[in-house]
Design an enzyme around this catalytic site. Structure first.
Site, PDB file in Angstrom:
ATOM      1  N   CYS A 159       0.970  -7.654  11.414  1.00 52.36           N
ATOM      2  CA  CYS A 159       1.357  -7.646  12.899  1.00 52.36           C
ATOM      3  C   CYS A 159       0.360  -9.261  13.483  1.00 52.36           C
ATOM      4  O   CYS A 159       0.312  -8.955  14.685  1.00 52.36           O
ATOM      5  CB  CYS A 159       1.319  -6.240  13.819  1.00 52.36           C
ATOM      6  SG  CYS A 159       2.164  -5.294  13.662  1.00 52.36           S
ATOM      7  N   TYR A 170      -1.714  -2.926  -6.790  1.00 49.60           N
ATOM      8  CA  TYR A 170      -1.619  -4.067  -5.163  1.00 49.60           C
ATOM      9  C   TYR A 170      -2.911  -3.721  -4.810  1.00 49.60           C
ATOM     10  O   TYR A 170      -3.329  -3.504  -4.743  1.00 49.60           O
ATOM     11  CB  TYR A 170      -0.434  -3.029  -4.663  1.00 49.60           C
ATOM     12  CG  TYR A 170      -0.532  -3.952  -3.126  1.00 49.60           C
ATOM     13  CD1 TYR A 170      -0.090  -5.202  -2.525  1.00 49.60           C
ATOM     14  CD2 TYR A 170      -1.079  -3.312  -2.426  1.00 49.60           C
ATOM     15  CE1 TYR A 170       0.162  -5.752  -2.119  1.00 49.60           C
ATOM     16  CE2 TYR A 170      -1.481  -3.777  -1.014  1.00 49.60           C
ATOM     17  CZ  TYR A 170      -0.213  -5.135  -0.766  1.00 49.60           C
ATOM     18  OH  TYR A 170      -0.770  -5.563   0.891  1.00 49.60           O
ATOM     19  N   HIS A 212     -10.861  -2.323  11.432  1.00 53.30           N
ATOM     20  CA  HIS A 212      -9.346  -2.910  10.782  1.00 53.30           C
ATOM     21  C   HIS A 212      -9.112  -4.565  12.384  1.00 53.30           C
ATOM     22  O   HIS A 212      -8.130  -4.186  12.631  1.00 53.30           O
ATOM     23  CB  HIS A 212      -8.110  -2.356  10.847  1.00 53.30           C
ATOM     24  CG  HIS A 212      -6.755  -2.387  10.400  1.00 53.30           C
ATOM     25  ND1 HIS A 212      -5.881  -2.665  10.311  1.00 53.30           N
ATOM     26  CD2 HIS A 212      -7.172  -3.612   8.906  1.00 53.30           C
ATOM     27  CE1 HIS A 212      -4.785  -3.486   9.361  1.00 53.30           C
ATOM     28  NE2 HIS A 212      -5.667  -3.968   9.076  1.00 53.30           N
ATOM     29  N   SER A 243      -1.240  -3.483   9.952  1.00 50.38           N
ATOM     30  CA  SER A 243      -0.996  -4.661   8.977  1.00 50.38           C
ATOM     31  C   SER A 243      -0.135  -5.492   9.674  1.00 50.38           C
ATOM     32  O   SER A 243       1.197  -4.825  10.141  1.00 50.38           O
ATOM     33  CB  SER A 243      -0.840  -3.994   7.833  1.00 50.38           C
ATOM     34  OG  SER A 243      -2.078  -2.619   7.703  1.00 50.38           O
ATOM     35  N   ARG A 295       1.949 -12.016  -0.386  1.00 54.10           N
ATOM     36  CA  ARG A 295       0.709 -12.880  -0.181  1.00 54.10           C
ATOM     37  C   ARG A 295      -0.109 -14.025  -0.720  1.00 54.10           C
ATOM     38  O   ARG A 295       0.659 -13.685  -1.756  1.00 54.10           O
ATOM     39  CB  ARG A 295      -0.414 -11.526  -0.316  1.00 54.10           C
ATOM     40  CG  ARG A 295       0.237  -9.774   0.628  1.00 54.10           C
ATOM     41  CD  ARG A 295      -0.160  -9.198   1.850  1.00 54.10           C
ATOM     42  NE  ARG A 295       0.218  -8.205   1.869  1.00 54.10           N
ATOM     43  CZ  ARG A 295      -1.038  -7.905   2.947  1.00 54.10           C
ATOM     44  NH1 ARG A 295      -1.469  -8.365   3.819  1.00 54.10           N
ATOM     45  NH2 ARG A 295      -0.072  -6.231   3.001  1.00 54.10           N
ATOM     46  N   ASP A 322      -9.239  -9.913   9.333  1.00 57.44           N
ATOM     47  CA  ASP A 322      -8.728  -8.358   9.244  1.00 57.44           C
ATOM     48  C   ASP A 322      -9.898  -7.361   8.876  1.00 57.44           C
ATOM     49  O   ASP A 322      -9.389  -6.281   9.601  1.00 57.44           O
ATOM     50  CB  ASP A 322      -8.097  -8.297   7.814  1.00 57.44           C
ATOM     51  CG  ASP A 322      -7.404  -7.082   7.016  1.00 57.44           C
ATOM     52  OD1 ASP A 322      -6.031  -6.900   7.403  1.00 57.44           O
ATOM     53  OD2 ASP A 322      -7.542  -6.322   5.644  1.00 57.44           O
ATOM     54  N   LYS A 334     -10.025  -2.289   1.822  1.00 54.71           N
ATOM     55  CA  LYS A 334      -9.053  -0.797   2.439  1.00 54.71           C
ATOM     56  C   LYS A 334     -10.377   0.440   2.436  1.00 54.71           C
ATOM     57  O   LYS A 334     -10.691   1.107   2.631  1.00 54.71           O
ATOM     58  CB  LYS A 334      -8.228  -0.756   2.340  1.00 54.71           C
ATOM     59  CG  LYS A 334      -7.196  -1.819   2.669  1.00 54.71           C
ATOM     60  CD  LYS A 334      -7.268  -2.265   4.513  1.00 54.71           C
ATOM     61  CE  LYS A 334      -6.282  -2.761   4.703  1.00 54.71           C
ATOM     62  NZ  LYS A 334      -6.507  -3.830   6.070  1.00 54.71           N
ATOM     63  N   ARG A 350       0.216  -1.303  -0.272  1.00 52.22           N
ATOM     64  CA  ARG A 350      -0.129  -0.134   0.053  1.00 52.22           C
ATOM     65  C   ARG A 350       0.512   1.280  -0.025  1.00 52.22           C
ATOM     66  O   ARG A 350       1.743   0.997   0.609  1.00 52.22           O
ATOM     67  CB  ARG A 350      -1.261   0.134   1.164  1.00 52.22           C
ATOM     68  CG  ARG A 350      -2.039  -0.949   1.228  1.00 52.22           C
ATOM     69  CD  ARG A 350      -2.724  -0.615   2.181  1.00 52.22           C
ATOM     70  NE  ARG A 350      -2.221  -0.966   3.671  1.00 52.22           N
ATOM     71  CZ  ARG A 350      -1.939  -0.160   4.137  1.00 52.22           C
ATOM     72  NH1 ARG A 350      -1.852   1.220   4.503  1.00 52.22           N
ATOM     73  NH2 ARG A 350      -0.821  -1.206   5.051  1.00 52.22           N
TER      74      ARG A 350
HETATM   75  C1  OXD Z   1      -3.373  -4.617   5.319  1.00 53.14           C
HETATM   76  C2  OXD Z   1      -3.666  -5.786   4.290  1.00 53.14           C
HETATM   77  O1  OXD Z   1      -2.158  -4.429   4.433  1.00 53.14           O
HETATM   78  O2  OXD Z   1      -4.751  -6.382   5.762  1.00 53.14           O
HETATM   79  O3  OXD Z   1      -3.337  -4.266   6.581  1.00 53.14           O
HETATM   80  O4  OXD Z   1      -3.371  -6.560   3.443  1.00 53.14           O
HETATM   81 MN    MN Z   2      -5.577  -5.241   6.441  1.00 55.74          MN
END
Ligand code: OXD
Ligand code: MN
Length: 588
Positions: free
Chosen positions: A249, A196, A225, A247, A366, A274, A205, A67
């Protein structure tokens, strides 16, 4: 079909000039056609059908791997409504600077119209989005991440005019011509210059967090989130817990946790990993749905120990982006089980050996995988009303200062913990990694309006809910003097979840905790650090509350909070003052 969608699609194609317009129905036949086309033109590589059936590798443009928060804008009429933590651009400026980038941008290409639902098909909280995109890779990902195609067309056919338009074009993929713009007033999204996930899968998002957060503010709910999990205890009852972590974590790993105490009857069920949309139920509790239908997770570090359920899920029907490929068309990333292969093709398509001295997979590589492939998927993950939350965890990545877990005194104090949480940055966004930044409720990059107003909204929701969840702060990432993580994490996080449940049910109550200026911190015995083999010194560090460090932390929080000026709710300012008082009981 509602004519409003058709009108908008016509309008967009008059500017973008695609050669063809394809309305997606979401069927597997359609997906097969798309995938075959992408394999033929090199967008996707078919992975070994014997070991990874129906799995594909995508290598993105190396400049388009995460991002890009500095190119993400909230286009409200007034800058103050975006607030100090968002980039702001006026709608008029956006029309001047961004709209021209869509001019002829789809010439020679196909424009896909992707109708999709965020939320279970029969939930009153579900929202409809329509994304037009010139990227078949985006379509294939949207098919996993959302309920896409006919199911959404059916909803639109009922005549709903309440849908979120999202315009996406790859453009030239250069960061110089990249913008991700959100118009809260018209609930519209424009994204150009990136393929992306977080920039291009507009349901995630852009809709489910930035636009939805503004809808939630107006309509009395929260778009967060957060992961959502169901904790099953030996007596068979379920405690639902949501967790907001920045993100990369560990939301996905916690939501899919494989319990080391399964034989004793302790188990985790995944509802979402998420995003959570949270409404106040008629019983005064907060009820959460997961608006997504797939997981877009970070690959590196995922293995059979850290997340066996994810390893099982991604072994079929999945898209892997920017991971390395083995000689037999398998996949590999740093932190996978087993020895490091002698020869690989790295995420950019170059030959790689352990001597290369580079990373074989991109740190933000990912997997995109359907939720239904998760062996721990909760049977309640599509319940129309959602699941009732008993606890919310706020977590950051902090090498120092923040204990493993502590409980807030009440809702208002809990909102303050969320408002002041901070975390070291990760590879999920471009920019420096490892820098501590304030990331309130893990929503810093995702809140679609002024964060001060957002806290006020949280406070309001807590007032309206007769029985709101208990709020906790967690930190899996505290290190010892040598810089090593003290807490083993992953499956052992179950110990922390059990303590959370005990706290909520007041099983052992205060005897398992001590009151500190921060909140209630568990005793090492309540978590079982001894059984884990942690030394007394490590256990002490894990739960330590250092007054001097916290006074510095409070100073830093103060600077951050005051940047919101008169948008900072008085209750948050008071909570900050109360923390300082508790830290300095004899200060004059
Ligand atoms: C983020 C995702 O970047 O969930 O938070 O992809
Ligand atoms: Mn996320």
């Amino acid at each position: 079909m509602t004519s409003s969608v058709e009108e908008w699609v016509d309008e967009v194609s008059r500017t973008t000039h695609p050669d063809r317009v394809v309305w997606c129905d979401g069927s597997s036949a359609e997906n097969d056609r798309l995938v075959d086309g992408m394999v033929a033109d090199g967008t996707l590589i078919r992975l070994n059908p014997a070991t990874l059936p129906n799995c594909f590798l995508h290598r993105s443009n190396p400049q388009d791997v995460a991002r890009t928060e500095h190119l993400t804008f909230i286009c409200s009429e007034h800058a103050e409504d975006a607030g100090p933590t968002n980039n702001w651009m006026s709608p008029a400026e956006a029309r001047q600077r961004i709209w021209p980038l869509f001019n002829q941008s789809m010439q020679g290409r196909t424009m896909y119209v992707v109708p999709y639902l965020m939320g279970p098909p029969n939930s009153p909280y579900t929202k409809v989005g329509v994304e037009v995109t010139d990227s078949p890779y985006v379509v294939a990902n949207m098919r996993i991440m959302t309920r896409m195609g006919q199911v959404a067309l059916d909803r639109l056919a009922t005549g709903t005019t309440d849908w979120v338009p999202g315009l996406h074009s790859l453009g030239d993929l250069s960061p110089e011509h990249r913008f991700i713009a959100h118009f809260p007033d018209t609930r519209t999204i424009w994204s150009v210059g990136s393929g992306y996930g977080g920039n291009a899968l507009l349901g995630k998002k852009c809709l489910a967090l930035r636009i939805a957060s503004t809808m939630g503010q107006q309509q009395g709910w929260l778009a967060e989130h957060m992961l959502i999990l169901g904790l099953e205890s030996p007596d068979g009852d379920l405690t639902y817990i949501a967790g907001a972590f920045p993100s990369a974590c560990g939301k996905t790993n916690l939501a899919m946790l494989k319990s080391p105490f399964e034989a004793d009857g302790w188990k985790v069920w995944t509802v979402g990993e998420d995003i959570a949309w949270i409404n106040i139920g008629s019983d005064g509790r907060l009820w959460a749905i997961n608006p997504e239908s797939g997981y877009f997770g970070v690959a590196p570090g995922t293995n059979r120990k850290t997340n066996p359920n994810a390893m099982a899920a991604v072994s079929s029907n999945s898209i892997l982006t920017n991971v390395a490929m083995t000689e037999d068309r398998g996949v590999w990333w740093e932190g996978m089980d087993g020895p490091v292969p002698e020869r690989l093709t790295d995420w950019q398509g170059h030959p790689w050996t352990p001597a290369s001295g580079t990373r074989a997979a991109h740190p933000n590589s990912r997997f995109t995988t359907p939720a239904i492939q998760n062996p721990a998927l909760s049977p309640h993950w599509e319940d129309p009303q959602g699941v009732p939350l008993s606890a919310i965890l706020f977590g950051g990545r902090r090498a120092r200062t923040v204990p493993l877990i502590y409980r807030s005194f009440d809702w208002e104090h809990g909102v303050f913990l969320g408002a002041t949480m901070a975390s070291e940055t990760t590879a999920a966004a471009t920019g420096a990694v490892g820098v501590v930044r304030r990331d309130p409720m893990a929503m810093l990059p995702f809140c679609g309006y002024n964060m001060g107003d957002y806290w006020a909204h949280w406070l309001e929701v807590g007032k309206r809910a007769a029985n709101p969840p208990a709020i906790f702060q967690v930190n899996w990432f505290r290190t010892d003097a040598a810089g090593r993580y003290i807490w083993p994490g992953f499956g052992e996080n179950m110990r922390v979840l059990r303590w959370v449940r005990d706290q909520i049910r007041s099983r052992n109550g205060i005897s398992d905790a001590r009151e500190t200026p921060l909140g209630l911190v568990p005793t090492p015995a309540a978590i079982g650090t001894h059984d884990l083999g942690l030394s007394t010194a490590d256990a002490e560090t894990l739960f330590a509350v250092d007054r001097d460090e916290w006074l510095r932390e409070a100073d830093d929080q103060h600077v951050f909070l005051e940047s919101f000026g008169d948008r900072l709710p008085e209750a948050i300012r008071n909570q900050h003052q109360a923390l300082q008082n508790r830290l300095s009981p004899v200060a004059v």
